[in-house]
Design an enzyme around this catalytic site. Sequence first.
Site, PDB file in Angstrom:
ATOM      1  CE  LYS A   8       3.352   9.962  24.027  1.00 48.71           C
ATOM      2  NZ  LYS A   8       4.630   9.315  23.718  1.00 48.71           N
ATOM      3  CG  ASP A  65       5.921   3.730  25.289  1.00 49.59           C
ATOM      4  OD1 ASP A  65       4.768   4.006  24.928  1.00 49.59           O
ATOM      5  OD2 ASP A  65       6.895   4.474  25.101  1.00 49.59           O
ATOM      6  CD  GLN A  73       7.918  10.761  22.837  1.00 42.12           C
ATOM      7  OE1 GLN A  73       7.029  10.665  23.675  1.00 42.12           O
ATOM      8  NE2 GLN A  73       7.755  10.331  21.590  1.00 42.12           N
TER       9      GLN A  73
END
Length: 285
Positions: A50, A117, A94
Amino acid sequence: MTARIIDGKAIAAALRADIAARVAQLDFRPGLAVILVGENPASMVYVRNKDRAAGAAGLAAATIRLPATIGETELLAEIARLNADPAVDGILVQLPLPRGIDPNRVIATIDPAKDVDGFHPLNVGALASGQPGLVPCTPLGVMRLLAAAGVQPAGARALVLGRSAIVGRPMAALLLAADATVTVAHSHTRNLAAECRRAEILIAAVGRAEMVRGDWIAADATVIDVGINRRPDGRLVGDVAFAEAVEMAAAITPVPGGVGPMTIACLLENTVTAALRRRGRRAGR
Ligand code: NDP
């Protein structure tokens, strides 16, 4: 007839190039902060990928590494600091988090306007009620794949196999928003094969290696395989038995090289969207 292969790698590369070109036109650099707690090997690989992709697209990317021993209070304080930082447009924590830290409380602490997200309850609610918000990256990637492959969800019978919060549910909501007629199947669904066979668009997000067989697929169907499963021999396979399905479907994504590459590209897209909206500008999509 053999199905057309939907090349997620190429479509994701084009999307990343498009994002980089848009970022280059801006008078500021959108900022993405990724928080990694502990040293889960898979998470470390995802976070590195990422970070690299964000840097390559011209975003200001920062990875914040915190020890697995960190307490929930300290993690929430770090998120509050990023919420208040005007240079940070996107915040991603994460998952999974170490035991003892409640992921729901962590996600709910992220500023919904920076929640790239799309997991914050406000964004989940916005998607469920058809309002603008930030949308989870993997199902957004599937919508981008369908568009790039020229597949129209409007009016089509779509079946989403799986109802998880990160893939199945938001996938169904996005297809519904795009005017598909949506069925959501799960572990209690009776006669799954027959349900799948009715679908013109079949999205498999079940996490079971090659569960969807060739004879579950209609001849005119587009099959999008979200699954990533590792076989005992190390081979990566999807939730769809590709060799059988490719002989049945009209179009299909491979694993790897289908949905996977789209997820990171859509994280970059979400970061740019968040950055523009926070500044009161239109995201353009
Ligand atoms: P979850 O395990 O959270 O959800 C799986 C879903 O499948 C559940 O809704 C479950 O039903 C349903 N299910 C499980 N077994 C069956 C069965 N035998 N028959 C019918 N339904 C069943 O998985 P995720 O949604 O997180 O992930 C799905 C897959 O997608 C995984 O392979 C994962 O690795 C992959 N993935 C890929 C990403 C990418 O970037 N390409 C990103 C995220 C995930 P129930 O709710 O009833 O238990």
